[in-house]
Design a protein around this motif. Structure first.
Motif: not given
Length: 342
Positions: A230-242
């Motif tokens: 979901v984060a990768r597909d967002s227009s916002v740059h999202v830093r992910v820790e999962a």
């Protein structure tokens, strides 16, 4: 409540005891009348035959009628036809043990034997008592045997039910594994061979919807991987820790939709192009989405705007989870939690 076979058997024995007694006593009395070969004998036979109507048709009065029948034969015949009297007596006592419970049959048996001893002497006592006891014992043995058969049938039925449940569970598991092969496994293979990230993310979302439609209890999904897509597909740059957080597919779907709504709000309203998303595992799943945008006052959001209330809070509550959104001048933080059942 008695078991099925036991109840049916006892009801059948009780129902047949009266007719068996009546038919047996008619035959015994017929031979007795032939042996006497006198008007008295045939008169007694006629009276006995008439009295057996109670044995066949009137079970409520069959016991006192049978009692009086033996007493009359004993008093009228005495020692002249002891075999006739004794055979009628023992037949009566035996069938009483089959037709009535001990609280009824035992007092009636004792009373009849007392009358018999007074009229014909104690000679018949041993035989009558022995045959009555044996009749009661055979009845109890039959009852216990039927109870054991009922218990065995119940255990067999339980094993059959357990086997049917296990068979159905295995079938469902095989169907779900086949579904995983056709959806998630194919998507992982696409990602492993360098597929386009946007196509992989779209395919992962479709897979998640298909899996969720099969029910929450049909398998689990890695929430960390799903929200990373979901984060990768967002227009916002999202830093992910999962972390790897397995949750039911239906729960994962609600998290995905809520996270997508929150990232869409960041894009539209926060005035920033960056956000952070963390997925951690505890007793269930904890997802935190942060941004450093302009923020807002959650209480002042108009009622007609259902983004947060319906698409975020409502979705998490529908899964048994919670969603808390805090916002201010320094940015907005949304904390989504779901706790697994023990």
């Amino acid at each position: 409540m008695p078991d099925v076979l036991e109840a049916r058997l006892l009801a059948t024995v009780s129902r047949l005891a009266g007719p068996v007694r009546g038919a047996g006593i008619v035959l015994i009395s017929l031979f007795g009348a032939f042996s006497l070969h006198s008007p008295l004998g045939w008169s007694l036979f006629a009276a006995v035959a008439v009295s057996t109507v109670a044995d066949f048709r009137l079970p409520r009065v069959a016991l006192p009628v049978a009692f009086l029948r033996v007493v009359v034969l004993s008093v009228v015949l005495g020692a002249d036809a002891d075999q006739w009297v004794i055979t009628v007596l023992t037949t009566t006592l035996i069938t009483w043990q089959w037709q009535w419970p001990p609280k009824v049959s035992v007092p009636a048996t004792v009373a009849l034997l007392a009358v018999q001893v007074m009229t014909t002497g104690p000679g018949v006592l041993v035989r009558a008592v022995l045959e009555s006891v044996l009749a009661r014992l055979s009845y109890e043995l039959l009852r216990r045997s039927s109870r054991r058969v009922d218990a065995l049938r119940e255990r067999a039925a339980e094993r059959s039910r357990a086997a049917a449940i296990a068979l159905d569970q295995g079938r469902r598991e095989r169907e779900y594994l086949a579904l995983l092969h056709d959806t998630a496994a194919a998507t992982f293979l696409m990602a492993a061979h360098g597929g386009d990230p946007e196509e992989v993310a779209a395919q992962a979302r479709r897979d998640l919807v298909v899996l969720a439609e099969r029910g929450n209890a049909q398998g689990t999904v890695d929430l960390g991987a799903a929200l990373t897509a979901v984060a990768r597909d967002s227009s916002v740059h999202v830093r992910v820790e999962a972390e790897v957080v397995p949750v039911p597919a239906g729960v994962a779907l609600q998290f995905v939709r809520a996270a997508r709504e929150l990232l869409t709000n960041v894009e539209r309203h926060a005035g920033t192009t960056e956000a952070e998303l963390t997925v951690t595992r505890g007793r269930g799943a904890v997802v935190v989405i942060k941004d450093d945008g302009r923020g807002f006052v959650p209480a002042e959001v108009p009622e007609h705007r259902r983004g947060l209330r319906g698409s975020v809070v409502g979705r998490l509550e529908a899964t048994g989870g919670t969603a808390v959104v805090e916002s201010g001048p320094a940015g907005t933080t949304a904390r989504l939690e779901w706790t697994a059942d023990d």
